[in-house]
Write a protein that holds these residues in place. Structure first.
Motif, PDB file in Angstrom:
ATOM      1  N   GLY A   9      36.974  49.939  37.850  1.00  0.00           N
ATOM      2  CA  GLY A   9      37.267  50.469  39.181  1.00  0.00           C
ATOM      3  C   GLY A   9      36.187  50.116  40.179  1.00  0.00           C
ATOM      4  N   THR A  10      36.591  49.634  41.334  1.00  0.00           N
ATOM      5  CA  THR A  10      35.633  49.255  42.367  1.00  0.00           C
ATOM      6  C   THR A  10      36.229  49.580  43.738  1.00  0.00           C
ATOM      7  OG1 THR A  10      34.314  47.415  43.254  1.00  0.00           O
ATOM      8  CG2 THR A  10      36.487  46.862  42.397  1.00  0.00           C
ATOM      9  N   ILE A  11      35.349  49.851  44.705  1.00  0.00           N
ATOM     10  CA  ILE A  11      35.766  50.252  46.049  1.00  0.00           C
ATOM     11  C   ILE A  11      35.278  49.208  47.046  1.00  0.00           C
ATOM     12  CG2 ILE A  11      35.602  52.005  47.861  1.00  0.00           C
ATOM     13  CD1 ILE A  11      34.974  54.044  45.618  1.00  0.00           C
ATOM     14  N   ALA A  12      36.197  48.664  47.844  1.00  0.00           N
ATOM     15  CA  ALA A  12      35.861  47.700  48.895  1.00  0.00           C
ATOM     16  C   ALA A  12      35.873  48.420  50.240  1.00  0.00           C
ATOM     17  CB  ALA A  12      36.863  46.544  48.898  1.00  0.00           C
ATOM     18  N   ASP A  31      45.296  46.111  42.227  1.00  0.00           N
ATOM     19  CA  ASP A  31      46.136  46.071  41.025  1.00  0.00           C
ATOM     20  C   ASP A  31      45.440  46.704  39.834  1.00  0.00           C
ATOM     21  OD1 ASP A  31      48.140  44.814  42.404  1.00  0.00           O
ATOM     22  OD2 ASP A  31      47.674  42.797  41.675  1.00  0.00           O
ATOM     23  N   ALA A  32      44.089  46.615  39.811  1.00  0.00           N
ATOM     24  CA  ALA A  32      43.316  47.161  38.689  1.00  0.00           C
ATOM     25  C   ALA A  32      43.005  48.643  38.857  1.00  0.00           C
ATOM     26  CB  ALA A  32      42.021  46.370  38.523  1.00  0.00           C
ATOM     27  N   GLY A  33      43.513  49.266  39.933  1.00  0.00           N
ATOM     28  CA  GLY A  33      43.261  50.694  40.131  1.00  0.00           C
ATOM     29  C   GLY A  33      42.082  50.986  41.029  1.00  0.00           C
ATOM     30  N   GLY A  34      41.576  49.978  41.743  1.00  0.00           N
ATOM     31  CA  GLY A  34      40.498  50.192  42.689  1.00  0.00           C
ATOM     32  C   GLY A  34      41.019  50.631  44.049  1.00  0.00           C
ATOM     33  N   SER A  35      40.123  50.644  45.042  1.00  0.00           N
ATOM     34  CA  SER A  35      40.479  51.157  46.362  1.00  0.00           C
ATOM     35  C   SER A  35      39.843  50.320  47.455  1.00  0.00           C
ATOM     36  CB  SER A  35      40.001  52.615  46.524  1.00  0.00           C
ATOM     37  OG  SER A  35      40.446  53.421  45.463  1.00  0.00           O
ATOM     38  N   ALA A  36      40.415  50.425  48.650  1.00  0.00           N
ATOM     39  CA  ALA A  36      39.833  49.860  49.860  1.00  0.00           C
ATOM     40  C   ALA A  36      39.862  50.939  50.930  1.00  0.00           C
ATOM     41  CB  ALA A  36      40.619  48.635  50.333  1.00  0.00           C
ATOM     42  N   ILE A  37      38.786  51.021  51.729  1.00  0.00           N
ATOM     43  CA  ILE A  37      38.729  52.053  52.763  1.00  0.00           C
ATOM     44  C   ILE A  37      38.163  51.478  54.053  1.00  0.00           C
ATOM     45  CG2 ILE A  37      38.368  53.860  51.033  1.00  0.00           C
ATOM     46  CD1 ILE A  37      35.501  54.124  52.179  1.00  0.00           C
ATOM     47  N   SER A  57      31.131  48.077  47.240  1.00  0.00           N
ATOM     48  CA  SER A  57      30.545  46.957  47.974  1.00  0.00           C
ATOM     49  C   SER A  57      31.435  46.619  49.170  1.00  0.00           C
ATOM     50  CB  SER A  57      30.347  45.748  47.059  1.00  0.00           C
ATOM     51  OG  SER A  57      29.381  44.866  47.602  1.00  0.00           O
ATOM     52  N   GLY A  58      31.029  45.563  49.910  1.00  0.00           N
ATOM     53  CA  GLY A  58      31.663  45.274  51.180  1.00  0.00           C
ATOM     54  C   GLY A  58      32.640  44.123  51.192  1.00  0.00           C
ATOM     55  N   LEU A  59      33.031  43.607  50.017  1.00  0.00           N
ATOM     56  CA  LEU A  59      34.009  42.524  49.895  1.00  0.00           C
ATOM     57  C   LEU A  59      33.558  41.253  50.620  1.00  0.00           C
ATOM     58  CD1 LEU A  59      36.757  42.457  48.373  1.00  0.00           C
ATOM     59  CD2 LEU A  59      37.869  42.641  50.585  1.00  0.00           C
ATOM     60  N   ALA A  60      32.254  41.117  50.846  1.00  0.00           N
ATOM     61  CA  ALA A  60      31.728  39.918  51.502  1.00  0.00           C
ATOM     62  C   ALA A  60      31.580  38.797  50.472  1.00  0.00           C
ATOM     63  CB  ALA A  60      30.389  40.211  52.159  1.00  0.00           C
ATOM     64  N   ARG A  61      31.256  37.626  50.966  1.00  0.00           N
ATOM     65  CA  ARG A  61      30.989  36.504  50.074  1.00  0.00           C
ATOM     66  C   ARG A  61      29.711  36.776  49.281  1.00  0.00           C
ATOM     67  NH1 ARG A  61      32.114  34.360  55.256  1.00  0.00           N
ATOM     68  NH2 ARG A  61      34.134  33.280  55.372  1.00  0.00           N
ATOM     69  N   GLY A  62      29.500  36.030  48.215  1.00  0.00           N
ATOM     70  CA  GLY A  62      28.246  36.103  47.480  1.00  0.00           C
ATOM     71  C   GLY A  62      28.163  37.279  46.532  1.00  0.00           C
ATOM     72  N   ILE A  63      27.098  38.088  46.679  1.00  0.00           N
ATOM     73  CA  ILE A  63      26.822  39.179  45.754  1.00  0.00           C
ATOM     74  C   ILE A  63      27.957  40.195  45.736  1.00  0.00           C
ATOM     75  CG2 ILE A  63      25.272  41.102  45.240  1.00  0.00           C
ATOM     76  CD1 ILE A  63      24.087  38.332  44.616  1.00  0.00           C
ATOM     77  N   ASP A  64      28.488  40.568  46.914  1.00  0.00           N
ATOM     78  CA  ASP A  64      29.574  41.554  46.965  1.00  0.00           C
ATOM     79  C   ASP A  64      30.752  41.110  46.115  1.00  0.00           C
ATOM     80  OD1 ASP A  64      27.866  42.484  48.948  1.00  0.00           O
ATOM     81  OD2 ASP A  64      29.474  43.003  50.334  1.00  0.00           O
ATOM     82  N   ALA A  65      31.194  39.880  46.316  1.00  0.00           N
ATOM     83  CA  ALA A  65      32.363  39.382  45.594  1.00  0.00           C
ATOM     84  C   ALA A  65      32.111  39.348  44.093  1.00  0.00           C
ATOM     85  CB  ALA A  65      32.739  37.993  46.106  1.00  0.00           C
ATOM     86  N   ALA A  66      30.915  38.915  43.688  1.00  0.00           N
ATOM     87  CA  ALA A  66      30.590  38.862  42.260  1.00  0.00           C
ATOM     88  C   ALA A  66      30.610  40.252  41.643  1.00  0.00           C
ATOM     89  CB  ALA A  66      29.214  38.206  42.072  1.00  0.00           C
ATOM     90  N   ALA A  67      30.087  41.251  42.374  1.00  0.00           N
ATOM     91  CA  ALA A  67      30.057  42.618  41.852  1.00  0.00           C
ATOM     92  C   ALA A  67      31.464  43.189  41.740  1.00  0.00           C
ATOM     93  CB  ALA A  67      29.191  43.491  42.751  1.00  0.00           C
ATOM     94  N   HIS A  68      32.287  43.007  42.772  1.00  0.00           N
ATOM     95  CA  HIS A  68      33.667  43.501  42.716  1.00  0.00           C
ATOM     96  C   HIS A  68      34.418  42.891  41.541  1.00  0.00           C
ATOM     97  CE1 HIS A  68      33.893  45.862  46.356  1.00  0.00           C
ATOM     98  NE2 HIS A  68      33.578  44.849  47.145  1.00  0.00           N
TER      99      HIS A  68
END
Length: 380
Positions: free
Chosen positions: A173-176, A199-205, A155-166
């Protein structure tokens, strides 16, 4: 369902090659598709860099800005200081499904785990920034259940649905995906969420330069990456004109599955998702709907070819300098309406390599625009 072709294995770039790749993609009028065409034509990014000024002049632009070596070195050092890195298309750590989009980014800025990015079992979850409490609960429940089944949530690390999903997918594991540089967090109040993801082993790109502050036009590019990373896109609460629908459109073009959670016809935040269902998106009420639809799938259907021929140790190809008459013949066949490159080659009757060189000249001069589906048009 049959799998697509296995991607070619590209050796890890040397540091000199990585700097050349970085300089080329940061040079004026060079986007992902142009980058690939240049490297595949000249055999390496270094040779392509040397050719840029001449190509631009022949296309009608007297000078072009080639990214200086010191700027690329500064960006590399900035990544090192920030604990991030640049991963090239084809290298270990480059997301497998992103290889198969039309014009994959040649370089990605990456922070966090390579293992999460390497997972073939990925699903995008997107939706409204001003999501309702119910929408956030649905997003969290679906993301948690899908994560529990082994899906990495994108997801896109945006407010709302993105944040809830992450937040709900942290354990699996989740990718922002960033719209700006990998060091520019938007929105800034999600710094704590980003820290928990990493910290949980996810990623950002990100595909944008280090230090790049996102503009409105950068978010569609971010959305294209979100869908390209994923087997499918799940939309929860999306207005009629929203970034989530842009992500769904990119997913359709990239041959990804599209899922949508229905909402109240009285809530404008559900208008887009409901319309997607009307147009053929799969209606989702629980995670099992997605899991059953994607059962056994580990690659998107009908992937694009996204590989690049670097690193290359062969002799450089003989340079092609089309005559003015051949160049005029190609330019006269172009106009403001996009045409397929293969159609242009057939129409002119010229060798494909000659046509591609002229298109590169025009693009570097700012006179050509590339469109989806290998189409091009002249810019007036």
């Amino acid at each position: 369902m049959s799998r697509g072709p296995e991607p070619a294995k590209t050796p890890r770039l040397s540091e000199a090659q990585r700097l050349a790749w970085l300089r080329l993609i940061r040079s004026e009028n060079v986007g992902p598709s142009t980058f690939r065409a240049l490297v595949n034509h000249f055999g390496s990014a270094e040779r392509a860099l040397d050719a840029l000024p001449a190509l631009s002049r022949r296309g009608g632009k007297p000078s072009i800005r080639v990214c200086p070596l010191h700027e690329a070195e500064n960006e590399m050092r900035a990544h090192e200081r920030a604990g991030s890195r640049l991963v090239a298309l084809g290298e270990t750590g480059y997301p497998p499904h992103l290889r198969h989009v039309d014009g994959p980014p040649p370089l990605l800025s990456v922070n966090g785990s390579d293992a999460t990015l390497a997972s073939p079992k990925t699903l995008a979850v997107v939706g409204a920034r001003n999501a309702s409490l119910s929408g956030r609960k649905i997003a969290a429940t679906l993301a948690r259940d899908l994560s529990g089944d082994g899906f990495v949530i994108v997801s896109g690390l945006a407010r709302g649905i993105d944040a809830a999903a992450h937040e709900a997918a942290l354990a699996g594991g989740t990718i922002a995906v960033f719209a700006g540089g990998i060091d520019i967090l938007y929105p800034p109040e999600h710094d704590g969420l980003l820290a928990r993801i990493l910290d949980a082993g996810g990623s950002a790109i990100s595909e944008m330069p280090f230090g790049w502050k996102p503009r409105g036009r950068d978010f569609p590019r971010r959305n294209r990456l979100i869908s390209g990373l994923s087997l499918g896109v799940l939309v929860i609460e999306a207005a009629r004109a929203s970034g989530s629908l842009h992500t769904a459109r990119f997913a359709l073009e990239q041959n990804r599955d599209i899922f949508a959670v229905p909402g109240s016809p009285l809530d404008p935040r559900s208008e887009g998702a409901n319309r997607l269902i009307q147009q053929g998106a799969m209606l989702i009420t629980c995670a099992r709907d997605v899991i059953q639809s994607l059962a056994g799938r580990i690659e998107p259907v009908l992937p694009f070819e996204g590989e690049i021929s670097e690193p290359d140790q062969s002799a450089p190809p003989e340079p092609i300098e089309p005559t003015d008459s051949l160049r005029d013949r190609i330019v006269s066949a172009l106009g403001p309406t996009p045409v397929e490159i293969d159609e242009l080659i057939r129409f002119t009757g010229l060798p494909a390599r000659t046509v591609h060189v002229v298109l590169l000249e025009l693009e570097l001069a700012g006179r050509l625009e590339r469109h989806r589906g290998q189409q091009v048009s002249l810019v007036y």
